[in-house]
Motif scaffolding. Structure first.
Motif, short mmCIF file in Angstrom:
data_model
loop_
_atom_site.label_atom_id
_atom_site.label_comp_id
_atom_site.label_asym_id
_atom_site.label_seq_id
_atom_site.Cartn_x
_atom_site.Cartn_y
_atom_site.Cartn_z
N THR A 160 -0.05 4.71 -1.83
CA THR A 160 -1.47 4.77 -2.21
C THR A 160 -1.98 6.18 -1.96
N THR A 182 -12.31 5.56 -2.90
CA THR A 182 -11.70 5.35 -4.22
C THR A 182 -10.79 4.13 -4.19
N TRP A 183 -9.97 4.02 -3.14
CA TRP A 183 -9.10 2.85 -3.03
C TRP A 183 -9.92 1.58 -2.80
N LEU A 226 0.81 -1.23 0.00
CA LEU A 226 0.00 0.00 0.00
C LEU A 226 0.84 1.27 0.00
N TRP A 243 -6.63 8.03 6.56
CA TRP A 243 -6.78 8.52 5.20
C TRP A 243 -7.05 10.01 5.23
N HIS A 294 -7.85 -3.39 -4.15
CA HIS A 294 -8.27 -3.53 -2.75
C HIS A 294 -8.34 -4.98 -2.28
N SER A 299 -10.94 9.52 -0.56
CA SER A 299 -9.71 8.79 -0.89
C SER A 299 -9.84 7.32 -0.51
#
Length: 108
Positions: free
Chosen positions: A36, A68-69, A33, A60, A75, A65
């Motif tokens: 990211t 979106t991830w 990650l 985050w 994911h 954000s």
């Protein structure tokens, strides 16, 4: 006005003989990650009162954000190593939080 930071808590459980496996999965995922967008950092927390209880807390820069991830193609594949450790005994295996109030100690 900017979006508030979001903390994601993923509840995990591991028997004593699997603590190392859980930590290894955490470190593997953390390396994956790295970089990211929106991810500010994460921590693996071990419970002091519940044997085998762990929480992965990620921070985050915004809910957008994180979403979106979370909705992206990486994911599920990236987080797969922790899936076998998910603790669903309390219901959902994760929670989303934002800071409602905070105090900071001043350091001299």
């Amino acid at each position: 006005m900017s979006s508030p930071r979001v903390r994601v808590l993923v509840y995990a459980e591991a028997p004593e003989d699997s603590h190392g496996d859980l930590a290894e999965a955490y470190h593997h995922i953390s390396r994956e990650l790295s970089g990211t967008p929106g991810l500010l950092g994460n921590e693996l927390l071990r419970s002091l009162t519940q044997p085998g209880g762990f929480v992965v807390m990620s921070e985050w820069d915004s809910l957008e954000s994180f979403r979106t991830w979370e909705e992206g193609t990486r994911h599920r594949q990236t987080t797969a190593p922790l899936r076998s450790f998910q603790d669903t005994s309390r219901g959902p295996s994760f929670g989303l939080y934002t800071v409602a109030a905070a105090y900071q100690e001043e350091r001299s």
